[in-house]
Design an enzyme around this catalytic site. Structure first.
Site, short mmCIF file in Angstrom:
data_model
loop_
_atom_site.label_atom_id
_atom_site.label_comp_id
_atom_site.label_asym_id
_atom_site.label_seq_id
_atom_site.Cartn_x
_atom_site.Cartn_y
_atom_site.Cartn_z
N GLU A 1 -0.07 -0.82 -4.69
CA GLU A 1 -1.13 0.21 -4.77
C GLU A 1 -0.47 1.57 -4.68
OE1 GLU A 1 -4.24 2.99 -2.98
OE2 GLU A 1 -2.20 2.53 -2.34
N HIS B 1 -0.40 10.90 -2.14
CA HIS B 1 -1.71 10.55 -1.59
C HIS B 1 -2.68 11.73 -1.47
CE1 HIS B 1 -4.76 9.64 1.48
NE2 HIS B 1 -4.75 8.44 0.92
N ASP C 1 -1.30 6.15 -5.44
CA ASP C 1 -2.33 7.19 -5.59
C ASP C 1 -1.88 8.23 -6.61
OD1 ASP C 1 -3.92 6.27 -3.15
OD2 ASP C 1 -1.95 6.69 -2.27
N GLU D 1 -4.88 3.97 -7.91
CA GLU D 1 -6.04 4.66 -7.33
C GLU D 1 -6.05 6.10 -7.84
OE1 GLU D 1 -6.41 4.91 -3.01
OE2 GLU D 1 -8.09 6.28 -3.30
N HIS E 1 0.84 -1.21 0.00
CA HIS E 1 0.00 0.00 0.00
C HIS E 1 0.88 1.26 0.00
CE1 HIS E 1 -2.72 2.90 2.28
NE2 HIS E 1 -3.44 2.60 1.21
O1 G3P Z 1 -6.73 1.91 -2.48
C1 G3P Z 1 -6.83 1.50 -1.16
C2 G3P Z 1 -6.57 2.61 -0.21
O2 G3P Z 1 -5.37 3.23 -0.57
C3 G3P Z 1 -7.67 3.64 -0.18
O3 G3P Z 1 -7.48 4.64 0.76
O4 G3P Z 1 -6.76 6.83 1.59
O5 G3P Z 1 -5.16 4.92 1.62
O6 G3P Z 1 -5.78 5.99 -0.52
P1 G3P Z 1 -6.24 5.62 0.85
MG MG Z 2 -4.78 4.70 -1.96
#
Ligand code: G3P
Ligand code: MG
Length: 239
Positions: free
Chosen positions: A34, A49, A36, A109, A7
């Site tokens: 993952e 993020h 952003d 994401e 993540h």
């Molecule tokens: O994509 C999963 C997760 O990353 C969603 O929340 O705020 O960590 O981007 P966040």
């Molecule tokens: Mg995320």
């Protein structure tokens, strides 16, 4: 067995959403990463993020109001300040260069919940196609209109609906909208909820799974993919 996704890269140990965190995730052998994505003032795709650079860098301001050149002057090491030298905000292109010849699945994401970044879907898909990595991408967004726009532009690329809410029949909602994956917050998952999503024909990719007991619980429930800050813990428990 559940797949293991890092993540924001290996963000439990390295500055989140930096090339260092991505490199370290690749090195320990994760199945996927993952990250952003936001769009800069000059329409460059960058990996960070928040809408605002303040929390994760040594600067301040909104990504949408800054050019790539301005953003590149910042150090995105603020979550581990002083421990790993200077780590710039990566572009999506830099990230693709790292993973293009690997089997790593990338969960992109698209962060369109606050600012919609008109054209972000098309720009991202154009770059994915340029690298020829369509089969190694999963799109996700809390903005479900974004996910549908991805489908319109590139129906062949896998996509998922993100939610942090405790929704009834989320699997049915997802499948009926021709979306393959549910990306729920892990706390909202029970066996009943997992079974509903699977019965609807959805893949379940849940976040953010950091604790050993959650890794065990979710894996035992048959969740397809665990997205967490400590992929090392998941590797230790699941492989
Ligand atoms: O994509 C999963 C997760 O990353 C969603 O929340 O705020 O960590 O981007 P966040
Ligand atoms: Mg995320």
């Amino acid at each position: 067995m559940s797949k293991i996704f890092a993540h924001r890269g290996f963000s439990g140990k390295y500055p989140e959403n930096t090339m260092l965190a991505f490199q370290k995730a690749v090195e320990i052998g994760v199945d996927g990463i993952e990250l952003d994505v936001h769009l800069t003032k000059d329409n460059e795709l960058v990996i960070i993020h928040d809408e605002d650079v303040k929390r994760t860098t040594d600067g301040e301001g909104l990504v949408k109001d800054m050019t790539l050149e301005e953003l590149k002057k910042l150090d995105a090491s603020a979550t581990f300040v002083g421990q790993y030298g200077v780590n710039p905000i990566p572009t999506l292109r830099e990230y693709f260069e790292l993973v293009k010849d690997t089997d790593i699945i990338t969960n992109i994401e698209l962060k369109t919940s606050v600012y919609e970044y008109h054209t972000i879907e098309k720009r991202t898909i154009d770059m994915i196609k340029e690298f020829g990595i369509e089969d190694k991408i999963i799109f996700s967004s809390f903005n479900h209109f974004t996910v549908k726009r991805c489908e319109e532009i590139a129906p062949e690329i896998k996509r998922g609906f993100l939610t942090g809410d405790w929704l009834v029949d989320f699997g049915k909602y997802t499948k009926e909208r021709n979306v393959q994956c549910c990306h729920p917050w892990h706390v909202s998952l029970s066996q009943e909820v997992v079974d509903e999503m699977h019965a609807a024909g959805c893949e379940i990719n849940t976040w953010t799974v950091n604790e050993y007991e959650d890794i065990e619980r979710l894996s035992a429930m048959g969740v397809d993919c665990l997205i967490g800050n400590f992929p090392d813990r998941m590797i230790e428990k699941l492989r």
